[in-house]
Design an enzyme around this catalytic site. Structure first.
Site, PDB file in Angstrom:
ATOM      1  CG  HIS A 164      -0.480  -5.125   2.734  1.00 48.44           C
ATOM      2  ND1 HIS A 164      -0.532  -3.878   2.164  1.00 48.44           N
ATOM      3  CD2 HIS A 164      -1.629  -5.257   3.444  1.00 48.44           C
ATOM      4  CE1 HIS A 164      -1.666  -3.275   2.515  1.00 48.44           C
ATOM      5  NE2 HIS A 164      -2.347  -4.094   3.288  1.00 48.44           N
ATOM      6  CG  ASP A 197       2.898   1.860  -0.210  1.00 44.47           C
ATOM      7  OD1 ASP A 197       2.790   1.383  -1.363  1.00 44.47           O
ATOM      8  OD2 ASP A 197       2.052   1.661   0.678  1.00 44.47           O
TER       9      ASP A 197
HETATM   10  O1  DOR Z   1      -1.880   2.659   0.158  1.00 43.38           O
HETATM   11  C1  DOR Z   1      -1.644   1.653  -0.483  1.00 43.38           C
HETATM   12  N1  DOR Z   1      -1.684   1.628  -1.843  1.00 43.38           N
HETATM   13  N2  DOR Z   1      -1.352   0.535   0.167  1.00 43.38           N
HETATM   14  C2  DOR Z   1      -1.218  -0.633  -0.459  1.00 43.38           C
HETATM   15  O2  DOR Z   1      -0.930  -1.593   0.186  1.00 43.38           O
HETATM   16  C3  DOR Z   1      -1.441  -0.748  -1.915  1.00 43.38           C
HETATM   17  C4  DOR Z   1      -1.189   0.512  -2.593  1.00 43.38           C
HETATM   18  C5  DOR Z   1      -1.684   0.547  -4.007  1.00 43.38           C
HETATM   19  O3  DOR Z   1      -1.405  -0.375  -4.774  1.00 43.38           O
HETATM   20  O4  DOR Z   1      -2.325   1.526  -4.383  1.00 43.38           O
HETATM   21 ZN    ZN Z   2       1.087  -2.504   1.130  1.00 42.88          ZN
END
Ligand code: DOR
Ligand code: ZN
Length: 427
Positions: free
Chosen positions: A178, A304
């Site tokens: 990340h 994601d």
């Molecule tokens: O938008 C995101 N949500 N980016 C991340 O890296 C983590 C993820 C989350 O776990 O909610």
């Molecule tokens: Zn991420």
């Protein structure tokens, strides 16, 4: 009891050799024949539909164990099946963190019980995602992890990242970063730029991502690891990955449908559903991402999928948790690019199937005789209105709510068995 042969008749079948009008015969959970005029005990008409490998998502947050009020393995995997996915990799930022074998095994066991899609856990790089001490990667590998990542957070310590690369190499595991230099991002809630200035939200610069990728690539060159950049969002990162690939480094990366479909303009109305990490970027970044996906610099599309409840989202923009749903919107959003002519359909399908399989060394991802019958049947024209009642996910945090798109999965087969069947073709 052997249910006999199943024939998907008359679809447009995407095989590694190209796409062709053909029938697909399935028996015993495997593809046994692809050709014309096939017969079997059950015939499913898939005329005008696309028959593609079950989609593979390298980046999903399932939230179980620990945050089942947002999502659990059952709802998350059902959402995956409804989106056309048959294999998903789940990130370790659960509670407890998946930094040890017992947690890995719990996820694998729970996913098997539900039986909707294949779940391949990603283990933590560091204990508790704290960036201090390496997790027991060897033991988690025994438990079934397919990669390691501290996703949600970067590994800031360069020396520790070097050890992670070296250690992962001995197990042939990809290391997923990340990419966010926290000293540069400084808690910025959106992209740093004109929109952030206009609406008065603290931004984080694009170089927070690319600086981290540049550092990692230097260490990859030194150690010779398999490196995968999660959710690439900037033009500079694309340029770095393109150059690294040219130099022969073992590097892959992914882009999310939301970074392709939206820019930071979407944040103008302080809608917390547009808050994601990395943040939505500029139109120039968006263009670079699309171009890189088309030319293969970006290998995969990954969602994601990050479910959150109103508790985390119905708050000020700066305070809201980042993340949006992805599993059920990915295919409609990507098919939109295909329809507009910005993305070739074969490339789009490969980025959702063959390429992610290759990046993490996962089974599946191609339709061939002898392969396991993980299949997604797509209606490229089927209208789909994104609304909260229609979502299988427990959470509803997507900025696409209320929008009508065209094209979706209508049938998902896992080992020849229907795990999603919109029109009840199989019942
Ligand atoms: O938008 C995101 N949500 N980016 C991340 O890296 C983590 C993820 C989350 O776990 O909610
Ligand atoms: Zn991420």
């Amino acid at each position: 009891m052997d249910p006999g042969d199943l024939v998907l008749r008359g679809g447009r079948v995407f095989t590694p050799a190209g796409d062709q009008a053909a029938d697909v015969r399935i028996t015993g959970g495997r593809i046994v024949e692809i050709g014309r005029g096939l017969v079997g005990s059950r015939i499913i008409d898939v005329k005008d539909l696309w028959v593609v490998p079950g989609l593979i998502d390298l980046h999903v947050h399932l939230r179980e164990p620990g945050q089942e009020y947002k999502e659990d393995i059952e709802t998350g995997t059902r959402a995956a099946a409804a989106g056309g996915f048959t294999t998903i990799c789940c990130m370790p930022n659960t509670r407890p963190v998946n930094d040890q074998r017992t947690v890995t095994e719990l996820i694998v066991r729970r996913a098997r019980e539900v039986g909707a899609v294949r779940v391949k856990p990603i283990g933590a790089i560091t204990q508790g995602l704290e960036g201090k001490i390496l997790a027991d990667i060897a033991d988690m590998k025994e438990g079934g992890i397919v990669a390691i990542s501290d996703d949600g957070r970067p590994v800031m310590n360069s020396g520790l990242m070097r050890r992670a690369f070296e250690y992962a190499r001995t197990f042939d595991l990809p290391v997923v970063q990340h990419a966010e230099d926290l000293d540069l991002s400084e808690g910025g809630a959106m992209n740093e730029g004109a929109v952030a200035t206009r609406i008065g939200i603290k931004g984080q610069p694009a170089c927070a991502e690319s600086a981290m990728v540049a550092r990692d690539l230097e260490i990859v060159e030194w150690t010779g690891a398999r490196y995968h950049v999660a959710h690439v969002s900037t033009a500079r990162t694309v340029a770095l990955v393109r150059d690294a690939k040219r130099r022969g480094l073992d590097v892959t990366c992914e882009v999310t449908p939301h970074h392709l479909a939206l820019t930071d303009e979407a944040c103008s109305h302080y809608d917390t559903r547009t808050k994601v990490m990395p943040p939505l970027r500029t139109a120039a970044d968006q263009e670079a991402l699309l171009e890189a996906l088309a030319d293969g610099t970006i290998d995969c599309i990954a969602t994601d999928h990050a479910p959150h409840s109103p508790v985390e989202k119905d708050v000020e923009f700066e305070c809201a948790a980042p993340g949006m749903l992805g599993l059920e919107t990915a295919l409609p959003l990507i098919l939109d690019f295909v329809r507009m002519g910005t993305l070739d359909e074969k490339r789009a399908i490969a980025a959702l199937t063959r390429s992610p399989a290759k990046a993490f060394g996962l089974p599946g991802g191609s339709l061939a005789v002898g392969a396991v019958a993980d299949i997604c049947v797509i209606d490229p024209e089927r209208p789909v209105t994104i609304n909260s009642e229609g979502l299988s996910s427990k959470s509803k945090n997507t900025p696409f709510l209320g929008q009508t798109l065209a094209g979706r999965a209508v049938l998902t087969l896992l080992e020849g068995r229907a795990v999603f069947d919109l029109d009840r073709r199989m019942s």
